[in-house]
Write a protein that holds these residues in place. Structure first.
Motif, PDB file in Angstrom:
ATOM      1  N   MET A   7       3.178  34.455 -16.205  1.00 41.20           N
ATOM      2  CA  MET A   7       4.527  34.879 -15.838  1.00 41.20           C
ATOM      3  C   MET A   7       5.365  33.623 -15.611  1.00 41.20           C
ATOM      4  SD  MET A   7       3.929  36.208 -11.895  1.00 41.20           S
ATOM      5  CE  MET A   7       2.612  37.312 -12.334  1.00 41.20           C
ATOM      6  N   PRO A   8       6.682  33.714 -15.656  1.00 44.42           N
ATOM      7  CA  PRO A   8       7.528  32.523 -15.525  1.00 44.42           C
ATOM      8  C   PRO A   8       7.219  31.721 -14.256  1.00 44.42           C
ATOM      9  CG  PRO A   8       8.851  34.418 -16.134  1.00 44.42           C
ATOM     10  CD  PRO A   8       7.466  34.929 -15.826  1.00 44.42           C
ATOM     11  N   ASP A   9       7.145  30.413 -14.408  1.00 45.44           N
ATOM     12  CA  ASP A   9       6.928  29.463 -13.299  1.00 45.44           C
ATOM     13  C   ASP A   9       5.565  29.591 -12.637  1.00 45.44           C
ATOM     14  OD1 ASP A   9       9.482  28.348 -13.655  1.00 45.44           O
ATOM     15  OD2 ASP A   9      10.365  29.898 -12.402  1.00 45.44           O
ATOM     16  N   TYR A  10       4.661  30.387 -13.186  1.00 50.12           N
ATOM     17  CA  TYR A  10       3.302  30.527 -12.644  1.00 50.12           C
ATOM     18  C   TYR A  10       2.366  29.917 -13.671  1.00 50.12           C
ATOM     19  CZ  TYR A  10      -0.995  32.782 -10.986  1.00 50.12           C
ATOM     20  OH  TYR A  10      -2.251  33.036 -10.515  1.00 50.12           O
ATOM     21  N   GLU A  11       1.568  28.950 -13.238  1.00 49.21           N
ATOM     22  CA  GLU A  11       0.653  28.300 -14.168  1.00 49.21           C
ATOM     23  C   GLU A  11      -0.757  28.335 -13.595  1.00 49.21           C
ATOM     24  OE1 GLU A  11       0.240  23.798 -15.267  1.00 49.21           O
ATOM     25  OE2 GLU A  11       1.916  24.661 -16.397  1.00 49.21           O
ATOM     26  N   THR A  12      -1.720  28.636 -14.422  1.00 52.53           N
ATOM     27  CA  THR A  12      -3.101  28.687 -13.968  1.00 52.53           C
ATOM     28  C   THR A  12      -4.023  28.024 -14.986  1.00 52.53           C
ATOM     29  OG1 THR A  12      -4.900  30.127 -13.227  1.00 52.53           O
ATOM     30  CG2 THR A  12      -3.465  31.005 -14.917  1.00 52.53           C
ATOM     31  N   CYS A  13      -5.013  27.318 -14.505  1.00 49.54           N
ATOM     32  CA  CYS A  13      -6.059  26.729 -15.330  1.00 49.54           C
ATOM     33  C   CYS A  13      -7.373  27.274 -14.796  1.00 49.54           C
ATOM     34  CB  CYS A  13      -6.058  25.212 -15.231  1.00 49.54           C
ATOM     35  SG  CYS A  13      -4.554  24.436 -15.815  1.00 49.54           S
ATOM     36  N   THR A  14      -8.178  27.912 -15.638  1.00 45.75           N
ATOM     37  CA  THR A  14      -9.424  28.507 -15.180  1.00 45.75           C
ATOM     38  C   THR A  14     -10.602  28.009 -16.010  1.00 45.75           C
ATOM     39  OG1 THR A  14      -9.157  30.420 -16.610  1.00 45.75           O
ATOM     40  CG2 THR A  14      -8.294  30.626 -14.388  1.00 45.75           C
ATOM     41  N   ALA A  15     -11.773  28.030 -15.385  1.00 48.71           N
ATOM     42  CA  ALA A  15     -13.017  27.671 -16.072  1.00 48.71           C
ATOM     43  C   ALA A  15     -14.160  28.407 -15.396  1.00 48.71           C
ATOM     44  CB  ALA A  15     -13.239  26.166 -16.014  1.00 48.71           C
ATOM     45  N   LEU A  17     -17.821  28.438 -13.891  1.00 53.07           N
ATOM     46  CA  LEU A  17     -18.742  27.490 -13.272  1.00 53.07           C
ATOM     47  C   LEU A  17     -19.921  28.308 -12.749  1.00 53.07           C
ATOM     48  CD1 LEU A  17     -19.054  24.495 -12.532  1.00 53.07           C
ATOM     49  CD2 LEU A  17     -17.955  24.990 -10.365  1.00 53.07           C
ATOM     50  N   GLY A  18     -20.923  28.497 -13.590  1.00 50.70           N
ATOM     51  CA  GLY A  18     -22.025  29.376 -13.231  1.00 50.70           C
ATOM     52  C   GLY A  18     -21.511  30.796 -13.127  1.00 50.70           C
ATOM     53  N   GLU A  19     -21.776  31.451 -11.997  1.00 48.32           N
ATOM     54  CA  GLU A  19     -21.323  32.830 -11.811  1.00 48.32           C
ATOM     55  C   GLU A  19     -19.915  32.909 -11.219  1.00 48.32           C
ATOM     56  OE1 GLU A  19     -23.135  34.427  -7.764  1.00 48.32           O
ATOM     57  OE2 GLU A  19     -24.692  33.515  -9.008  1.00 48.32           O
ATOM     58  N   TYR A  20     -19.255  31.783 -11.059  1.00 44.66           N
ATOM     59  CA  TYR A  20     -17.917  31.750 -10.467  1.00 44.66           C
ATOM     60  C   TYR A  20     -16.859  31.413 -11.508  1.00 44.66           C
ATOM     61  CZ  TYR A  20     -20.494  31.547  -6.095  1.00 44.66           C
ATOM     62  OH  TYR A  20     -21.344  31.818  -5.067  1.00 44.66           O
ATOM     63  N   THR A  21     -15.659  31.895 -11.289  1.00 48.44           N
ATOM     64  CA  THR A  21     -14.503  31.454 -12.054  1.00 48.44           C
ATOM     65  C   THR A  21     -13.699  30.557 -11.132  1.00 48.44           C
ATOM     66  OG1 THR A  21     -14.427  33.491 -13.330  1.00 48.44           O
ATOM     67  CG2 THR A  21     -12.408  32.180 -13.263  1.00 48.44           C
ATOM     68  N   VAL A  22     -13.431  29.344 -11.578  1.00 43.75           N
ATOM     69  CA  VAL A  22     -12.667  28.374 -10.799  1.00 43.75           C
ATOM     70  C   VAL A  22     -11.255  28.339 -11.363  1.00 43.75           C
ATOM     71  CG1 VAL A  22     -12.499  25.954 -10.125  1.00 43.75           C
ATOM     72  CG2 VAL A  22     -14.744  27.015 -10.372  1.00 43.75           C
ATOM     73  N   ALA A  23     -10.272  28.385 -10.485  1.00 44.98           N
ATOM     74  CA  ALA A  23      -8.879  28.385 -10.941  1.00 44.98           C
ATOM     75  C   ALA A  23      -8.055  27.394 -10.127  1.00 44.98           C
ATOM     76  CB  ALA A  23      -8.277  29.778 -10.809  1.00 44.98           C
ATOM     77  N   PHE A  24      -7.204  26.651 -10.817  1.00 45.12           N
ATOM     78  CA  PHE A  24      -6.196  25.818 -10.189  1.00 45.12           C
ATOM     79  C   PHE A  24      -4.875  26.451 -10.563  1.00 45.12           C
ATOM     80  CE2 PHE A  24      -9.819  23.062 -10.687  1.00 45.12           C
ATOM     81  CZ  PHE A  24      -9.867  22.410  -9.463  1.00 45.12           C
ATOM     82  N   GLU A  25      -4.092  26.818  -9.551  1.00 43.80           N
ATOM     83  CA  GLU A  25      -2.872  27.567  -9.817  1.00 43.80           C
ATOM     84  C   GLU A  25      -1.652  26.904  -9.194  1.00 43.80           C
ATOM     85  OE1 GLU A  25      -4.427  32.067 -10.094  1.00 43.80           O
ATOM     86  OE2 GLU A  25      -4.491  31.192  -8.095  1.00 43.80           O
ATOM     87  N   SER A  26      -0.558  27.004  -9.891  1.00 44.70           N
ATOM     88  CA  SER A  26       0.744  26.585  -9.385  1.00 44.70           C
ATOM     89  C   SER A  26       1.605  27.845  -9.385  1.00 44.70           C
ATOM     90  CB  SER A  26       1.341  25.523 -10.294  1.00 44.70           C
ATOM     91  OG  SER A  26       2.618  25.159  -9.829  1.00 44.70           O
ATOM     92  N   ILE A  27       2.017  28.258  -8.195  1.00 45.17           N
ATOM     93  CA  ILE A  27       2.709  29.527  -8.024  1.00 45.17           C
ATOM     94  C   ILE A  27       4.138  29.255  -7.547  1.00 45.17           C
ATOM     95  CG2 ILE A  27       2.670  31.715  -6.752  1.00 45.17           C
ATOM     96  CD1 ILE A  27      -0.356  31.290  -6.427  1.00 45.17           C
ATOM     97  N   PRO A  28       5.131  29.908  -8.156  1.00 41.34           N
ATOM     98  CA  PRO A  28       6.511  29.680  -7.723  1.00 41.34           C
ATOM     99  C   PRO A  28       6.740  30.176  -6.296  1.00 41.34           C
ATOM    100  CG  PRO A  28       6.424  31.494  -9.285  1.00 41.34           C
ATOM    101  CD  PRO A  28       5.054  30.888  -9.246  1.00 41.34           C
ATOM    102  N   GLU A  29       7.701  29.584  -5.647  1.00 43.05           N
ATOM    103  CA  GLU A  29       7.999  29.916  -4.252  1.00 43.05           C
ATOM    104  C   GLU A  29       8.273  31.403  -4.052  1.00 43.05           C
ATOM    105  OE1 GLU A  29      11.274  28.692  -0.865  1.00 43.05           O
ATOM    106  OE2 GLU A  29      10.821  27.292  -2.476  1.00 43.05           O
ATOM    107  N   ALA A  30       8.919  32.025  -4.995  1.00 44.99           N
ATOM    108  CA  ALA A  30       9.289  33.442  -4.841  1.00 44.99           C
ATOM    109  C   ALA A  30       8.242  34.382  -5.456  1.00 44.99           C
ATOM    110  CB  ALA A  30      10.646  33.689  -5.488  1.00 44.99           C
ATOM    111  N   PHE A  31       7.011  33.936  -5.628  1.00 42.07           N
ATOM    112  CA  PHE A  31       5.963  34.757  -6.244  1.00 42.07           C
ATOM    113  C   PHE A  31       5.753  36.027  -5.433  1.00 42.07           C
ATOM    114  CE2 PHE A  31       1.431  35.947  -6.509  1.00 42.07           C
ATOM    115  CZ  PHE A  31       1.346  36.206  -7.862  1.00 42.07           C
ATOM    116  N   PRO A  32       5.847  37.201  -6.070  1.00 38.27           N
ATOM    117  CA  PRO A  32       5.683  38.463  -5.344  1.00 38.27           C
ATOM    118  C   PRO A  32       4.258  39.033  -5.488  1.00 38.27           C
ATOM    119  CG  PRO A  32       6.703  38.881  -7.457  1.00 38.27           C
ATOM    120  CD  PRO A  32       6.404  37.401  -7.391  1.00 38.27           C
TER     121      PRO A  32
END
Length: 70
Positions: A7-15, A17-32
Motif C-alpha cells: 500500500m502507499p508509503d508502506y514498505e516491507t522486506c520479508t524472508a 528463517l526456518g519456521e519463522y517469517t522475518v519482516a522489516f517494515e516501514s509504516i507511514p505515520e497515518a497507517f490504519p
C-alpha cells in the motif's frame, strides 16, 4: 530481501528463517491497522509478533483467543 509495497508509503522486506517469517517494515505515520486487518477473524492479525520499534509509536488492537483444547 526484495522490498514490497502493498500500500502507499508502506514498505516491507520479508524472508523465511526456518519456521519463522522475518519482516522489516516501514509504516507511514497515518497507517490504519483497523483497515489493514479488516476481514480477518476478529478484524486482527492472527500471527504472533515479536519485534522492535525504532522510531515513532504504533498501536494496534490485540485479540487474545483462549487456547484450543485437543
Amino acid at each position: 530481501m526484495p522490498a514490497e509495497q502493498p500500500m502507499p508509503d508502506y514498505e516491507t522486506c520479508t524472508a523465511e528463517l526456518g519456521e519463522y517469517t522475518v519482516a522489516f517494515e516501514s509504516i507511514p505515520e497515518a497507517f490504519p491497522p483497523d483497515i489493514a486487518f479488516k476481514g480477518l477473524p476478529d478484524d486482527a492479525c492472527q500471527c504472533p509478533h515479536w519485534g522492535f520499534l525504532f522510531k515513532g509509536r504504533f498501536v494496534a488492537p490485540i485479540h487474545r483467543r483462549p487456547p484450543r483444547s485437543s
